[in-house]
Structures are given as C-alpha cells and as structure tokens.
Design an enzyme around this catalytic site. Structure first.
Site, PDB file in Angstrom:
ATOM      1  N   ASP A   8       0.821  -1.221   0.000  1.00 40.21           N
ATOM      2  CA  ASP A   8       0.000   0.000   0.000  1.00 40.21           C
ATOM      3  C   ASP A   8       0.856   1.275   0.000  1.00 40.21           C
ATOM      4  OD1 ASP A   8      -1.301  -2.296   1.146  1.00 40.21           O
ATOM      5  OD2 ASP A   8      -2.931  -1.006   1.840  1.00 40.21           O
ATOM      6  N   GLU A  39      -4.217   2.089  -2.875  1.00 34.38           N
ATOM      7  CA  GLU A  39      -5.480   2.528  -2.248  1.00 34.38           C
ATOM      8  C   GLU A  39      -5.328   3.718  -1.312  1.00 34.38           C
ATOM      9  OE1 GLU A  39      -7.518   0.217   0.598  1.00 34.38           O
ATOM     10  OE2 GLU A  39      -5.839   0.194   1.974  1.00 34.38           O
ATOM     11  N   ASN A  40      -4.096   4.009  -0.840  1.00 33.93           N
ATOM     12  CA  ASN A  40      -3.891   5.132   0.081  1.00 33.93           C
ATOM     13  C   ASN A  40      -2.997   6.214  -0.515  1.00 33.93           C
ATOM     14  OD1 ASN A  40      -3.481   2.377   2.042  1.00 33.93           O
ATOM     15  ND2 ASN A  40      -5.186   3.731   2.502  1.00 33.93           N
ATOM     16  N   HIS A  68     -10.252   1.343   0.517  1.00 29.08           N
ATOM     17  CA  HIS A  68     -10.208   2.801   0.307  1.00 29.08           C
ATOM     18  C   HIS A  68     -10.408   3.201  -1.150  1.00 29.08           C
ATOM     19  CE1 HIS A  68      -9.330   4.312   4.295  1.00 29.08           C
ATOM     20  NE2 HIS A  68      -8.470   3.325   4.473  1.00 29.08           N
ATOM     21  N   HIS A 179      -3.046  -4.270   3.158  1.00 29.68           N
ATOM     22  CA  HIS A 179      -4.022  -3.597   4.049  1.00 29.68           C
ATOM     23  C   HIS A 179      -3.521  -3.357   5.466  1.00 29.68           C
ATOM     24  CE1 HIS A 179      -7.846  -2.284   5.778  1.00 29.68           C
ATOM     25  NE2 HIS A 179      -7.761  -3.232   6.683  1.00 29.68           N
TER      26      HIS A 179
HETATM   27 FE   LIG Z   1      -4.009   0.422   2.892  1.00 26.23          FE
HETATM   28 FE   LIG Z   2      -7.062  -1.181   3.167  1.00 22.77          FE
END
Ligand SMILES: [Fe+2]
Ligand SMILES: [Fe+2]
Length: 271
Positions: A8, A39-40, A68, A179
């Site tokens: 991530d 996603e971030n 996200h 995650h």
């Molecule tokens: Fe994440």
């Molecule tokens: Fe996540």
C-alpha cells in the site's frame, strides 16, 4: 520471470519512495512486471488519475486497491477507462464500476493475470472471495494461457490471507496480502509452488501509525473521541515490496523474498 509487488502506497511519502527507488530497483533486479497497491496514495484516501499516471510513469504496470478505493469520487469514472487500475473483484458485480482482474502483457510478451480480492473478516462483508477467485481462474491456467498470476489479498487478518494462499497454491505465482501496512516475515514458496507473504507492508513513512500521523492516532485511541481526518505522516518513506521469480515453463515461484529500502526500516534485499 521476475515480478515485484509493492505494498500500500501511503500519501506523498509513499509516492516519493516509489518515484525515488522503483526505477533503480527494476534495473538492478531485472524486473519484468510491477504491481503496486495504490489505495492510500492520495493523502491516505484512495487514488486520483494524476497520481495513477505518476505511478505508471515510475514503472508500475498494474495498480491494485482495497477498501479505500472509493475515497476519491473521480475513481468511479477512472476505473472503467483505466484497465491497469483494479478494485477488489468481490464487490457486487452488477453495480460496481471497473474490473477486479485482468491479463496484462509484459515488454517481453509474457501474459500476467492480476487479481485483486478483499477479505471479509473485520472488513466490509463483500461476496465470497474464494468463489470469486475460482471464477477468475476458470478461464486461465498457469503455464498454459498465462505465464504468471499475481493475487493481492486485501484483508485484515493473517488467517484469512493464509487460507486464501493455500486455496490458490499451485494455481498462482504469488499470493500476497495488503491492508495492514506492516510487512510480515513469512515469505515462502508454498507446498504447491505458489509464492506467499501474509502482508507486503506499506510504501510510506514508518515513523507513524500505519502511515499516518502518530500523534493523532495516540490521541484517538486515548481519548476515544473523534480527532478528525487523520493525515499521512510526511517523513522519508520506506518502499516495502515482495520479489518473486517464476519458472518460465510452469509459472510457479522459484524463489521469493521481501524487499525494503529507504526510510526507517532496516533495508532488505530479496536475493
Ligand atoms: Fe491500505
Ligand atoms: Fe485497506
């Protein structure tokens, strides 16, 4: 084939780590294909088109996501027009924009199946990830029509990620968790030949709580009161990734290793 999976990417620190290190890592490790979880990437919350373009420019071939994915409203129109950006495949198929899987070609003409799936323990109760993965593999076989298969299992618990790893053992080149934003030390080739690591860790500033402002998190847990939107930490980022080398004939993993460079974490080299 040599594949790198980057965990991530969190905020500007994570993006800077990718921009600074990825081009050199690709050269030094002779990487054929790069997958990264984005996603971030946009301030900790989702991803935008310009940020996705920057990641592609830095050498990422396919971007996966997770819970996200919907944080930036523009992703609803971005997903259908950018096949290199995936969202978890087990969202409701009739109503969710974009794709949860795709087959992509490397510069050498090798075909790589990439699947993004999300766990259900302590997460949104999506469709059955196991059934969704079976469906994604229904038309593809490693060593036959595809040369490699990379699965991003975006999930909270180590148990669910390990169960999915064993479920796909022998069918995938690499099953890797995302995650939790913390790299696990269990990189291995499973009994059936699939490379596995419970979590890749994040690309971001580790002087933080999962990539975000440590002071705000401490205040949040101590006070039990809302502290507002927690912002990403802004120190030097560590690029955390998992390297896998596949057998050209079978597509299974020959070797796997964790990679870390830059920022606060101790450097790790996968070879
Ligand atoms: Fe994440
Ligand atoms: Fe996540």
């Amino acid at each position: 084939m040599r594949i790198l999976f980057c965990g991530d990417i969190v905020g500007s620190s994570g993006r800077a780590a990718i921009a600074e290190h990825l081009p050199r890592l690709k050269r030094e490790l002779e990487i054929d294909f790069v997958v990264a979880n984005g996603e971030n990437a946009a301030g900790g919350f989702g991803i935008t088109a310009p940020i996705a373009d920057d990641l592609f420019e830095a050498g990422v071939d396919v971007i996966t996501t997770g819970n996200h994915v919907w944080d930036q409203r523009e992703v609803v129109t971005l997903l259908p027009r950018e096949p290199r950006l995936l969202r978890p495949c087990n969202y409701p198929p009739a109503t969710t924009p974009g794709q949860g899987a795709g087959v992509f070609e490397t510069q050498r003409g090798k075909r790589v199946l990439v699947i993004n799936v999300m766990g259900r323990l302590f997460m949104d109760p999506l469709d059955d990830p196991f059934a969704c993965l079976d469906q994604a593999f229904a038309n593809h076989r490693l060593g036959a029509d595809i040369d490699a298969a990379v699965i991003d299992v975006h999930a909270e618990t180590s148990s669910e990620k390990q169960a999915i790893g064993h479920f796909l053992d022998g069918r995938a080149s690499l099953v890797v968790g995302t995650h939790t934003h913390v790299p696990t030390g269990d990189a291995m080739v499973l009994a059936g030949g699939t490379g596995f690591q419970t979590d890749a860790g994040m690309c971001g500033d580790y002087d933080s709580v999962i990539g975000s402002d440590k002071g705000m998190w401490v205040q949040k847990f101590r006070s039990k009161m809302p502290v507002g939107r927690i912002t990403p930490a802004t120190g030097a980022g560590t690029l955390c990734a998992v390297f896998v080398e596949t057998d050209e004939a079978t597509g299974l993993a020959r070797r796997i290793g964790p990679l870390a460079c830059g920022g606060r974490l101790k450097p790790r080299w996968p070879l």
